[in-house]
Scaffold this active site. Sequence first.
Site, PDB file in Angstrom:
ATOM      1  N   ARG A  68      26.731  -8.940  -3.376  1.00  0.00           N
ATOM      2  CA  ARG A  68      27.157 -10.244  -3.286  1.00  0.00           C
ATOM      3  C   ARG A  68      29.024  -9.445  -1.931  1.00  0.00           C
ATOM      4  NH1 ARG A  68      27.684 -14.486  -8.013  1.00  0.00           N
ATOM      5  NH2 ARG A  68      25.709 -16.206  -7.276  1.00  0.00           N
TER       6      ARG A  68
ATOM      7  N   TYR B 260      21.999 -16.113   1.134  1.00  0.00           N
ATOM      8  CA  TYR B 260      21.389 -15.704  -0.170  1.00  0.00           C
ATOM      9  C   TYR B 260      22.631 -15.083  -0.760  1.00  0.00           C
ATOM     10  CZ  TYR B 260      21.340 -11.523   4.488  1.00  0.00           C
ATOM     11  OH  TYR B 260      21.485 -11.156   5.118  1.00  0.00           O
ATOM     12  N   GLU B 261      21.721 -14.775  -2.018  1.00  0.00           N
ATOM     13  CA  GLU B 261      23.248 -13.981  -2.974  1.00  0.00           C
ATOM     14  C   GLU B 261      23.918 -15.440  -3.829  1.00  0.00           C
ATOM     15  OE1 GLU B 261      21.861 -11.500  -4.151  1.00  0.00           O
ATOM     16  OE2 GLU B 261      20.325 -11.202  -3.227  1.00  0.00           O
ATOM     17  N   GLY B 262      23.632 -17.107  -3.119  1.00  0.00           N
ATOM     18  CA  GLY B 262      24.324 -17.180  -4.038  1.00  0.00           C
ATOM     19  C   GLY B 262      25.042 -18.524  -2.822  1.00  0.00           C
TER      20      GLY B 262
END
Length: 597
Positions: free
Chosen positions: A298, A439-441
Amino acid sequence: MSEYIAPLRDMQFALKELAGLEQVAQLPGCEEATPDLVDAVLEEAAKFAEGVLSPLNWSGDQEGARWHDKAVTMPAGFKEAYKLFADSGWTALAAESEWGGQGLPKVVSAAVNEMWKSANHSFSLCPLLTAGAIEALVLTGSDALKATYLEKMVSGLWTGTMNLTEPSAGSDLAAVRTRAEPQADGSYKIFGQKIFITYGEHDMADNIIHLVLARTPTAPEGVKGISLFVVPKFLVNDDGSLGARNDAYCVSIEHKLGIHASPTAIMAFGDHSGAIGYLVGEENRGLEYMFIMMNAARFGVGLEGVAACERAYQRARDYARDRIQCTDIGVRGGPKVAIIQHPDVRRMLMTMKSYAEATRALAYVVAAAHDAAVHHADAETRKRNQAFVDLMIPVVKGWSTESGVTIASIGVQVHGGMGYVEETGAAQHLRDAQISTIYEGTTGIQANDLIGRKMAREGGATLKSVIAMMRALDSDLAKQGGAHFAAIRSRLAAGVDALATAGEWVVATYGKDVRAASAGAVPFLKLLGIVAGGWQMARAALIAQAKVDAGDGDPFFPAKVVTARFYADHVLSGAAGLASSVTDGAEGVMALHEDMF
């Protein structure tokens, strides 16, 4: 088409003056990060980014990664560039020396990684995922797993991935159904499918080490029943050489809006005899371990937002300098001028420049806090810095990447109609930047994490301490004369007040009406990002003015003050509106019945 030029001057300023590189170098284990060494590292990284990676960005986008018969061929030049990248030691920059790494602080690797991302977003994703896998194994892997995999991953001979998402699960990891069946020799056989696996298959390295979430037969339902496994593409013999091909294959790659040179794989585990995997740590703690990778990723994705701002700005600036169109505004019959002279183009370029500097400054400050959280000798100092990092990671990820998309879009606008034509390169920056918010949340996931785990759970204590640091800058700003500092002080104070009001509302509301608080989560994340960026811009302006007052004639310093003034007037000024959306906007979000959409 212009190539990327690393903004070394601004990077060095952010590292030394804002992130406190000198103080980081005094931490135990960070002593080698002297200013001279760091400058040398940055200069060499700039040469690699500019000379090797940037020239492959356009061609890689046009050619794309290609799937054939369960294998992926990278675009021309990528395999050679990766070998040179690994041979030059860039994969080992931040890794621990025990495993062949150079052990440089995170704040230094952050600056270097920004260059990779600006120069070639698609290429940069491979080392990003490998670094996360390395960190997870260092912290949670057994001695046997570390001995088998880490040295070759740190050297870049092998790369790493993380396999979370499944077709039926998406971001809901509680729905993961990939299964792991224990074997008599202590290994497991993995069966299942994973989607959206960045660099799940490629031809740049000898082996790919997949970290895979799966459930054992006795696992409880939900996220408490997820375990983490190492599943190599090729099994590894006792002597460290490569053995048999594992039953882990890429069955296709996605056709995406952007990052075409980065293969996004659909991975099938165990379609034949079962993929051999090895448990990482303890059963049913896989999500906890995977979050180690996710937090590292992140932050790294947040740097992609910084990089998108910088790269889009450079291309738009260069185009605006060269594009001759119309006479200067208010001048009749005069010569046609470069569009950089037009006020609205100048406004757009200043927006791009100020966002690049603000997002960079905040990311580097957070990276330096991470170094203190890991290395400082005092436990209380480590705890305080870790709390700051935990609060700000969703902001670095969410706000920086949303900013990257906004700034890349402005870059297209600066180009006018030519921005919509692929050959100028402006459109690629916008296409590539969009994935970073997802991506990655997604940004919504980051925002919910921010207001829930990072604020409500602790009653907003860390946010209050950050706000206190922001307010402490007011006395220094008050001592400066002139219109620039008057505006910076006024806008920052109003922004901090808005942040404090919204933060108190979120903490007070979360326990009583979580839906109302969540409705304003993304506006709050953006509010915190904008104000935190303004805080760093104000610090930069004060430091720059001190240099000017001391007789330094470098035009870089007055430009810093002017850019901070612009940010205050055009970005910080939006803080009050975001705060209002947080505190007053929930009813409008939820009022309409779903049948009325």
